[in-house]
Design a protein around this motif. Structure first.
Motif: not given
Ligand code: HEC
Length: 212
Positions: A66, A96, A98, A129, A131, A154, A170-171, A174-175, A184-185, A208
């Motif tokens: 990014r 999954i 991150v 991060h 899931r 987690g 928040a996770c 947003c998700h 998202y991916s 994010r």
């Molecule tokens: C404001 C939005 C937002 C928040 C809050 C957020 N995520 Fe995500 N997450 C994303 C996006 C967009 C992606 C796609 C990959 C990227 O852009 O890095 C993603 C990708 C991921 C993935 C990879 C699988 C997928 O869904 O694409 C995991 C695992 C994940 N997030 C875990 C978490 C966790 C755990 C938290 C909280 C601690 C969290 N995320 C909070 C937006 C968010």
């Protein structure tokens, strides 16, 4: 009769040998090969478990870069990998991860890039991060009333694997707006399923927020 007795004794001896010698030996081998952070016992059992060894056992299917100078490697476990690209939603048992990094800057404060415009990894982001999808979660596995079907979230300290202090609510929120299975991916997963090569994805937004 005597023969059976003898065989049984041999069996008992073999089991004892396995228990006393082979099992501890294997345990020692496994732990000496283990390069992931120590102190797994510090991780709470409720909720998503810290996926020890994800770097060895999971597959990196994409890297997201990014403009805010972040690089994130996305890893999926074998169960999830077997399901990507074939089903609308990921299978129960999918995990999954991150793992993020800040991009390296040069003396003038600009990000160091290679011929493809890819950053160079510098220090890791403080948390990984995770899931995980299960068929059943108990109420005690959640930190709020927010739900994403079978998914739970987690966040773990990158260096130690201990639970990282941030809101998981928040996770979920947003998700919840992701188009497919709270994930998202999905496009990157599908690309990986057809090419076998991890996608290097240049996301145009920061933080994010969802990429276009
Ligand atoms: C404001 C939005 C937002 C928040 C809050 C957020 N995520 Fe995500 N997450 C994303 C996006 C967009 C992606 C796609 C990959 C990227 O852009 O890095 C993603 C990708 C991921 C993935 C990879 C699988 C997928 O869904 O694409 C995991 C695992 C994940 N997030 C875990 C978490 C966790 C755990 C938290 C909280 C601690 C969290 N995320 C909070 C937006 C968010």
């Amino acid at each position: 009769m005597i023969r059976t007795f003898f065989n049984n004794n041999r069996l008992t001896l073999s089991i004892a040998f396995a228990a006393l010698v082979i099992v501890p030996l294997l345990a020692a081998l496994v732990s000496s090969n283990d390069s992931t952070p120590a102190s797994p016992t510090a991780v709470a059992v409720a909720g998503v478990a810290y996926p020890r060894n994800y770097r060895q056992d999971f597959t990196r299917y994409a890297t997201v870069q990014r403009p805010d100078g972040t690089i994130r490697d996305l890893y999926i476990n074998p169960t999830g990998l077997a399901g990507i690209g074939y089903y609308y939603s990921l299978p129960v048992g999918t995990v999954i991860v991150v793992e993020g990094y800040n991009a390296l800057k040069n003396a003038s404060g600009d990000y160091v890039t290679d011929a493809n415009g890819h950053y160079t990894k510098a220090d890791p982001l403080p948390s990984i991060h995770v899931r995980e999808k299960r068929g059943y979660w108990a109420a005690a596995d959640y930190t709020s009333s927010a739900r994403n079907d079978g998914w739970n979230f987690g966040s773990f300290d990158t260096a130690s694997g201990a639970i990282y202090n941030e809101s998981l609510n928040a996770c979920f929120l947003c998700h919840n707006t992701a188009q497919v299975d709270f994930t998202y991916s999905t496009d990157q997963m599908r690309d990986y399923a057809s090419t076998g090569v991890p996608d290097y994805f240049m996301c145009r937004t920061t933080g994010r927020t969802a990429c276009e």
